[in-house]
Motif scaffolding. Sequence first.
Motif, short mmCIF file in Angstrom:
data_model
loop_
_atom_site.label_atom_id
_atom_site.label_comp_id
_atom_site.label_asym_id
_atom_site.label_seq_id
_atom_site.Cartn_x
_atom_site.Cartn_y
_atom_site.Cartn_z
N ALA A 15 5.39 -30.13 -11.72
CA ALA A 15 5.44 -28.67 -11.75
C ALA A 15 4.32 -28.11 -10.87
N ILE A 16 4.69 -27.14 -10.04
CA ILE A 16 3.71 -26.46 -9.18
C ILE A 16 3.97 -24.95 -9.24
N THR A 17 3.00 -24.20 -8.80
CA THR A 17 3.19 -22.78 -8.57
C THR A 17 3.17 -22.60 -7.06
N ASP A 43 7.26 -20.56 -10.14
CA ASP A 43 7.19 -21.90 -10.70
C ASP A 43 8.24 -22.74 -9.99
N TRP A 44 7.86 -23.96 -9.59
CA TRP A 44 8.77 -24.78 -8.82
C TRP A 44 8.41 -26.23 -9.02
N PHE A 45 9.02 -27.13 -8.29
CA PHE A 45 8.74 -28.56 -8.38
C PHE A 45 8.08 -29.03 -7.09
N LEU A 46 7.28 -30.09 -7.19
CA LEU A 46 6.69 -30.67 -5.98
C LEU A 46 7.74 -31.45 -5.19
N VAL A 47 8.56 -32.22 -5.90
CA VAL A 47 9.64 -32.98 -5.28
C VAL A 47 10.92 -32.72 -6.06
N GLY A 48 12.02 -32.54 -5.36
CA GLY A 48 13.31 -32.33 -5.99
C GLY A 48 14.34 -33.28 -5.42
N LEU A 49 15.30 -33.67 -6.25
CA LEU A 49 16.37 -34.60 -5.86
C LEU A 49 17.71 -34.00 -6.27
N ASP A 57 22.20 -34.08 -5.54
CA ASP A 57 23.41 -34.66 -4.97
C ASP A 57 24.19 -33.52 -4.32
N GLN A 58 24.38 -33.61 -3.01
CA GLN A 58 25.11 -32.59 -2.26
C GLN A 58 26.52 -33.11 -1.96
N ALA A 59 27.31 -32.35 -1.25
CA ALA A 59 28.68 -32.74 -0.94
C ALA A 59 28.75 -34.00 -0.06
N LYS A 60 27.82 -34.13 0.90
CA LYS A 60 27.91 -35.25 1.84
C LYS A 60 26.67 -36.13 1.87
N HIS A 61 25.67 -35.81 1.09
CA HIS A 61 24.42 -36.58 1.11
C HIS A 61 23.59 -36.25 -0.12
N LEU A 62 22.51 -37.00 -0.30
CA LEU A 62 21.50 -36.65 -1.28
C LEU A 62 20.43 -35.85 -0.55
N SER A 63 19.86 -34.88 -1.21
CA SER A 63 18.74 -34.12 -0.65
C SER A 63 17.50 -34.42 -1.45
N VAL A 64 16.40 -34.65 -0.73
CA VAL A 64 15.09 -34.78 -1.36
C VAL A 64 14.22 -33.68 -0.76
N TYR A 65 13.72 -32.81 -1.63
CA TYR A 65 12.86 -31.71 -1.20
C TYR A 65 11.42 -32.08 -1.53
N VAL A 66 10.54 -32.00 -0.54
CA VAL A 66 9.13 -32.32 -0.75
C VAL A 66 8.34 -31.07 -0.37
N ASN A 67 7.84 -30.37 -1.40
CA ASN A 67 7.18 -29.09 -1.21
C ASN A 67 5.67 -29.26 -1.07
N ALA A 68 5.28 -30.04 -0.08
CA ALA A 68 3.86 -30.24 0.21
C ALA A 68 3.69 -30.21 1.72
N GLU A 75 -1.30 -36.45 -3.64
CA GLU A 75 -2.72 -36.31 -3.27
C GLU A 75 -3.05 -34.89 -2.80
N LEU A 76 -2.16 -34.30 -2.06
CA LEU A 76 -2.39 -32.97 -1.50
C LEU A 76 -2.23 -31.84 -2.52
N THR A 77 -1.72 -32.17 -3.69
CA THR A 77 -1.41 -31.15 -4.71
C THR A 77 -2.15 -31.48 -6.00
N PRO A 78 -3.47 -31.27 -6.03
CA PRO A 78 -4.25 -31.69 -7.19
C PRO A 78 -3.90 -30.95 -8.49
N ASP A 79 -3.30 -29.75 -8.36
CA ASP A 79 -2.96 -28.99 -9.57
C ASP A 79 -1.54 -29.24 -10.07
N VAL A 80 -0.86 -30.26 -9.51
CA VAL A 80 0.49 -30.60 -9.98
C VAL A 80 0.41 -31.06 -11.43
N ARG A 81 1.41 -30.70 -12.19
CA ARG A 81 1.42 -31.06 -13.62
C ARG A 81 2.78 -31.59 -14.04
#
Length: 143
Positions: free
Chosen positions: A59-61, A71-77, A79-90, A137-143
Amino acid sequence: MERTGRDVDDYLAELDGERADAMRSLDRLISAEFAGLERVLWQGVFWGGTEQSIVGYGAITQPRPRGGAVDWFLVGLADQAKHLSVYVNAAEEGAYLVQRHASELGRVKVGSAAIAVPSLDRLDLDAFRRVLRRARELTPDVR
């Protein structure tokens, strides 16, 4: 999008189709790297206007360019129509991590903060783990 109270393991167990096993494999990998952090199913209309289900790790802000922080996530996963998506919010040095490491991640498509994975064998898992570790490492306040 909103956090749900739905059990992530139940959601993943219900998935079927050609990418379901890859989705569960990536979940195990991300969960191991983000042990001790929040793991939540987010559902609703994503910023592009489509209905989505995304497993969020950590969890991040996150500040937004217009309006207040969310409020959001640091990493998200997802399933899309044609692929998997991985979101990295750093980001590091003004660029999202996935952009900075795009050439290392394998034969995948990289957007601003997202990796489109058509099949797991096209993602360099060692490089992906390094990106996940750096994001934490770059997101020390992640929870």
